[in-house]
Motif scaffolding. Structure first.
Motif, PDB file in Angstrom:
ATOM      1  N   ALA A  35      34.571  42.919  31.500  1.00  0.00           N
ATOM      2  CA  ALA A  35      35.710  43.844  31.517  1.00  0.00           C
ATOM      3  C   ALA A  35      37.025  43.092  31.655  1.00  0.00           C
ATOM      4  N   ASP A  36      37.997  43.519  30.875  1.00  0.00           N
ATOM      5  CA  ASP A  36      39.324  42.899  30.972  1.00  0.00           C
ATOM      6  C   ASP A  36      40.343  43.845  30.342  1.00  0.00           C
ATOM      7  N   VAL A  37      41.595  43.693  30.757  1.00  0.00           N
ATOM      8  CA  VAL A  37      42.672  44.507  30.187  1.00  0.00           C
ATOM      9  C   VAL A  37      43.108  43.959  28.823  1.00  0.00           C
ATOM     10  N   CYS A  56      39.389  47.429  30.296  1.00  0.00           N
ATOM     11  CA  CYS A  56      39.569  48.122  31.570  1.00  0.00           C
ATOM     12  C   CYS A  56      40.754  47.521  32.309  1.00  0.00           C
ATOM     13  N   ASP A  57      41.617  48.390  32.804  1.00  0.00           N
ATOM     14  CA  ASP A  57      42.713  47.954  33.663  1.00  0.00           C
ATOM     15  C   ASP A  57      42.297  48.245  35.099  1.00  0.00           C
ATOM     16  N   VAL A  58      42.040  47.193  35.875  1.00  0.00           N
ATOM     17  CA  VAL A  58      41.492  47.422  37.215  1.00  0.00           C
ATOM     18  C   VAL A  58      42.473  48.115  38.157  1.00  0.00           C
ATOM     19  N   SER A  59      43.751  48.116  37.795  1.00  0.00           N
ATOM     20  CA  SER A  59      44.722  48.790  38.657  1.00  0.00           C
ATOM     21  C   SER A  59      44.754  50.306  38.411  1.00  0.00           C
ATOM     22  N   ASN A  78      34.262  41.311  41.397  1.00  0.00           N
ATOM     23  CA  ASN A  78      35.687  41.669  41.364  1.00  0.00           C
ATOM     24  C   ASN A  78      36.481  40.383  41.234  1.00  0.00           C
ATOM     25  N   ASN A  79      36.788  40.051  39.988  1.00  0.00           N
ATOM     26  CA  ASN A  79      37.396  38.738  39.722  1.00  0.00           C
ATOM     27  C   ASN A  79      38.815  38.824  39.153  1.00  0.00           C
ATOM     28  N   ALA A  80      39.177  39.926  38.506  1.00  0.00           N
ATOM     29  CA  ALA A  80      40.508  40.018  37.894  1.00  0.00           C
ATOM     30  C   ALA A  80      41.576  39.817  38.965  1.00  0.00           C
ATOM     31  N   GLY A  81      42.593  39.057  38.619  1.00  0.00           N
ATOM     32  CA  GLY A  81      43.669  38.837  39.583  1.00  0.00           C
ATOM     33  C   GLY A  81      44.846  38.165  38.915  1.00  0.00           C
ATOM     34  N   ILE A  82      46.014  38.320  39.533  1.00  0.00           N
ATOM     35  CA  ILE A  82      47.225  37.663  39.020  1.00  0.00           C
ATOM     36  C   ILE A  82      47.920  36.938  40.168  1.00  0.00           C
ATOM     37  N   SER A 102      48.199  45.985  43.314  1.00  0.00           N
ATOM     38  CA  SER A 102      47.416  46.952  42.534  1.00  0.00           C
ATOM     39  C   SER A 102      46.291  46.263  41.759  1.00  0.00           C
ATOM     40  N   ILE A 103      46.546  45.073  41.273  1.00  0.00           N
ATOM     41  CA  ILE A 103      45.488  44.363  40.523  1.00  0.00           C
ATOM     42  C   ILE A 103      44.540  43.628  41.476  1.00  0.00           C
ATOM     43  N   ASN A 104      45.104  42.956  42.483  1.00  0.00           N
ATOM     44  CA  ASN A 104      44.284  42.078  43.328  1.00  0.00           C
ATOM     45  C   ASN A 104      43.566  42.800  44.471  1.00  0.00           C
ATOM     46  N   THR A 130      36.447  37.527  44.097  1.00  0.00           N
ATOM     47  CA  THR A 130      37.150  36.259  43.906  1.00  0.00           C
ATOM     48  C   THR A 130      38.415  36.297  44.756  1.00  0.00           C
ATOM     49  N   CYS A 131      38.336  35.644  45.907  1.00  0.00           N
ATOM     50  CA  CYS A 131      39.524  35.505  46.763  1.00  0.00           C
ATOM     51  C   CYS A 131      40.267  34.267  46.297  1.00  0.00           C
ATOM     52  N   SER A 132      40.572  33.379  47.212  1.00  0.00           N
ATOM     53  CA  SER A 132      41.383  32.208  46.878  1.00  0.00           C
ATOM     54  C   SER A 132      41.527  31.367  48.137  1.00  0.00           C
ATOM     55  N   ALA A 133      41.910  30.118  47.955  1.00  0.00           N
ATOM     56  CA  ALA A 133      42.322  29.320  49.113  1.00  0.00           C
ATOM     57  C   ALA A 133      43.444  30.046  49.850  1.00  0.00           C
ATOM     58  N   ALA A 144      53.030  37.855  48.377  1.00  0.00           N
ATOM     59  CA  ALA A 144      52.234  38.985  47.887  1.00  0.00           C
ATOM     60  C   ALA A 144      50.801  38.544  47.584  1.00  0.00           C
ATOM     61  N   TYR A 145      50.664  37.420  46.927  1.00  0.00           N
ATOM     62  CA  TYR A 145      49.327  36.918  46.579  1.00  0.00           C
ATOM     63  C   TYR A 145      48.555  36.556  47.842  1.00  0.00           C
ATOM     64  N   THR A 146      49.226  35.899  48.783  1.00  0.00           N
ATOM     65  CA  THR A 146      48.572  35.510  50.037  1.00  0.00           C
ATOM     66  C   THR A 146      48.102  36.752  50.793  1.00  0.00           C
ATOM     67  N   THR A 180      43.094  27.011  34.751  1.00  0.00           N
ATOM     68  CA  THR A 180      43.010  28.247  33.961  1.00  0.00           C
ATOM     69  C   THR A 180      44.425  28.624  33.521  1.00  0.00           C
ATOM     70  N   LYS A 181      44.502  29.732  32.804  1.00  0.00           N
ATOM     71  CA  LYS A 181      45.812  30.179  32.329  1.00  0.00           C
ATOM     72  C   LYS A 181      46.656  30.798  33.447  1.00  0.00           C
ATOM     73  N   MET A 182      46.034  31.091  34.608  1.00  0.00           N
ATOM     74  CA  MET A 182      46.752  31.816  35.654  1.00  0.00           C
ATOM     75  C   MET A 182      48.065  31.133  36.031  1.00  0.00           C
ATOM     76  N   HIS A 183      48.035  29.798  36.078  1.00  0.00           N
ATOM     77  CA  HIS A 183      49.208  29.074  36.564  1.00  0.00           C
ATOM     78  C   HIS A 183      50.340  29.034  35.552  1.00  0.00           C
ATOM     79  N   THR A 184      50.036  29.293  34.299  1.00  0.00           N
ATOM     80  CA  THR A 184      51.065  29.122  33.273  1.00  0.00           C
ATOM     81  C   THR A 184      51.561  30.452  32.716  1.00  0.00           C
TER      82      THR A 184
HETATM   83  N1  LIG Z   1      42.974  29.451  38.773  1.00  0.00           N
HETATM   84  C1  LIG Z   1      43.085  29.206  40.059  1.00  0.00           C
HETATM   85  O1  LIG Z   1      43.565  28.130  40.477  1.00  0.00           O
HETATM   86  C2  LIG Z   1      42.639  30.235  41.056  1.00  0.00           C
HETATM   87  C3  LIG Z   1      42.621  29.851  42.405  1.00  0.00           C
HETATM   88  C4  LIG Z   1      42.210  30.779  43.343  1.00  0.00           C
HETATM   89  C5  LIG Z   1      41.845  32.039  42.957  1.00  0.00           C
HETATM   90  N2  LIG Z   1      41.887  32.406  41.651  1.00  0.00           N
HETATM   91  C6  LIG Z   1      41.497  33.763  41.323  1.00  0.00           C
HETATM   92  O2  LIG Z   1      40.534  33.737  40.305  1.00  0.00           O
HETATM   93  C7  LIG Z   1      40.576  34.967  39.573  1.00  0.00           C
HETATM   94  C8  LIG Z   1      40.589  34.673  38.097  1.00  0.00           C
HETATM   95  O3  LIG Z   1      41.781  33.965  37.799  1.00  0.00           O
HETATM   96  P1  LIG Z   1      41.857  32.847  36.641  1.00  0.00           P
HETATM   97  O4  LIG Z   1      42.352  31.609  37.269  1.00  0.00           O
HETATM   98  O5  LIG Z   1      40.607  32.834  35.863  1.00  0.00           O
HETATM   99  O6  LIG Z   1      43.092  33.445  35.812  1.00  0.00           O
HETATM  100  P2  LIG Z   1      43.251  33.851  34.265  1.00  0.00           P
HETATM  101  O7  LIG Z   1      44.661  34.294  34.199  1.00  0.00           O
HETATM  102  O8  LIG Z   1      42.765  32.757  33.403  1.00  0.00           O
HETATM  103  O9  LIG Z   1      42.269  35.099  34.103  1.00  0.00           O
HETATM  104  C9  LIG Z   1      42.514  36.329  34.725  1.00  0.00           C
HETATM  105  C10 LIG Z   1      42.004  37.441  33.837  1.00  0.00           C
HETATM  106  O10 LIG Z   1      42.258  38.693  34.519  1.00  0.00           O
HETATM  107  C11 LIG Z   1      42.707  39.607  33.548  1.00  0.00           C
HETATM  108  N3  LIG Z   1      43.480  40.688  34.153  1.00  0.00           N
HETATM  109  C12 LIG Z   1      44.754  40.629  34.613  1.00  0.00           C
HETATM  110  N4  LIG Z   1      45.152  41.845  35.009  1.00  0.00           N
HETATM  111  C13 LIG Z   1      44.117  42.674  34.802  1.00  0.00           C
HETATM  112  C14 LIG Z   1      43.921  44.061  35.006  1.00  0.00           C
HETATM  113  N5  LIG Z   1      44.905  44.839  35.465  1.00  0.00           N
HETATM  114  N6  LIG Z   1      42.719  44.604  34.693  1.00  0.00           N
HETATM  115  C15 LIG Z   1      41.730  43.821  34.186  1.00  0.00           C
HETATM  116  N7  LIG Z   1      41.854  42.521  33.959  1.00  0.00           N
HETATM  117  C16 LIG Z   1      43.041  41.945  34.266  1.00  0.00           C
HETATM  118  C17 LIG Z   1      43.540  38.784  32.579  1.00  0.00           C
HETATM  119  O11 LIG Z   1      43.700  39.456  31.332  1.00  0.00           O
HETATM  120  C18 LIG Z   1      42.724  37.523  32.491  1.00  0.00           C
HETATM  121  O12 LIG Z   1      41.780  37.585  31.442  1.00  0.00           O
HETATM  122  C19 LIG Z   1      41.809  35.718  40.098  1.00  0.00           C
HETATM  123  O13 LIG Z   1      41.419  36.688  41.024  1.00  0.00           O
HETATM  124  C20 LIG Z   1      42.611  34.632  40.779  1.00  0.00           C
HETATM  125  O14 LIG Z   1      43.435  35.139  41.797  1.00  0.00           O
HETATM  126  C21 LIG Z   1      42.281  31.522  40.694  1.00  0.00           C
END
Ligand SMILES: NC(=O)c1ccc[n+]([C@@H]2O[C@H](COP(=O)([O-])OP(=O)(O)OC[C@H]3O[C@@H](n4cnc5c(N)ncnc54)[C@H](O)[C@@H]3O)[C@@H](O)[C@H]2O)c1
Length: 241
Positions: A35-37, A56-59, A78-82, A102-104, A130-133, A144-146, A180-184
């Motif tokens: 599932a992904d948006v 799917c939009d998890v928010s 539950n992995n989707a996050g920004i 709303s997303i996390n 999927t939490c985080s450090a 907000a992320y923390t 991953t793409k998250m940072h960019t």
């Molecule tokens: N990359 C890191 O360094 C890192 C570190 C700690 C935690 N995380 C966590 O890992 C998880 C995955 O992140 P990633 O690094 O793979 O990032 P990513 O940006 O590569 O992937 C995140 C995915 O979530 C999707 N997404 C965003 N908003 C959404 C929504 N509203 N509904 C459904 N899908 C949605 C995006 O389209 C994307 O495909 C996140 O929860 C992130 O917080 C990542």
């Protein structure tokens, strides 16, 4: 084939860690619902792995409930996050706060609430968040992320405690710096980045998404049958600093 026969839902499946989870779980024999948006990026992941793609939009509660309206779900990831662009609290807008929460946080809440009755009725299940450090300390992201990842850890522990007697396990992973793409996706907040930059040297070499997926595969498998309410760092030692 440790996940043979399991029906697994992964959110945020089109990229990064979620995509790696889909690949790993499918390779281990699971039936995966990806599932992904982002429909465009989700399609190739599904084609590559045989997973069922669901946009799917998890928010959005209705969108999450539609995703989980299926006869059986053994595992929910539950992995989707920004990220929040490393924004310090004084500069966090209402809009940024709500978007990150709303997303996390809301997303995992909607999904977990939807799936629990089903897991209880079917005699058990596994939830992995999927939490985080940033769920474990204050200097890994913006406010907000923390806060969101700390909240998700609280949800993890609460669900683990309340539903253990229903044969439901709920754990979290805490990735560190993963490529991953998250940072960019967004330029970082200037002030936040300036605070963060002196500590770059303390960050271990970036990890691969597949390394996080390997740990996820263990935690959702029966090999981790007595692991519940735990958060497992996958950060190359960052949290040890
Ligand atoms: N990359 C890191 O360094 C890192 C570190 C700690 C935690 N995380 C966590 O890992 C998880 C995955 O992140 P990633 O690094 O793979 O990032 P990513 O940006 O590569 O992937 C995140 C995915 O979530 C999707 N997404 C965003 N908003 C959404 C929504 N509203 N509904 C459904 N899908 C949605 C995006 O389209 C994307 O495909 C996140 O929860 C992130 O917080 C990542």
């Amino acid at each position: 084939m440790k996940l043979q026969g399991k029906v697994i839902v992964v959110t945020g499946a089109a990229s990064g860690i979620g995509r790696a989870m889909v690949k790993r779980f499918a390779a281990d024999g699971a039936t995966v619902i990806a599932a992904d948006v982002d429909a465009e990026r989700l399609a190739p992941v599904a084609a590559e792995t045989g997973a069922e793609p669901v946009v799917c939009d998890v928010s959005d509660r209705a969108s999450v409930e539609a995703l989980l309206n299926r006869p059986r779900v053994d595992v929910l990831c539950n992995n989707a996050g920004i990220l929040d662009a490393l924004t310090p609290l004084a500069d966090v807008s209402d809009e940024l706060w709500r978007r990150v929460m709303s997303i996390n946080v809301d997303g995992p809440f909607y999904a977990t609430r939807a799936v629990l009755p089903m897991m209880i009725a079917q005699g058990g299940g596994v939830i992995l968040n999927t939490c985080s450090a940033a769920a474990l300390s204050g200097g890994r992201a913006g406010a907000a992320y923390t806060a969101a990842k700390h909240a998700l850890l609280g949800v993890t522990r609460s669900v683990a405690w309340y539903y253990a007697d229903q044969n439901i396990r709920c754990n979290a992973i805490a990735p560190g710096a993963i490529s991953t793409k998250m940072h960019t996706r967004e330029a970082p907040h200037e002030g936040g980045m300036a605070k963060y930059a002196p500590y770059f040297a303390t960050v271990p070499p970036h990890g691969k998404a597949s390394a996080v997926a390997d740990v996820a595969a263990f935690l959702i498998s029966d090999d981790a049958s007595y692991v519940n309410g735990e958060i497992l760092s996958v950060d190359g030692g960052w949290n040890a600093f």
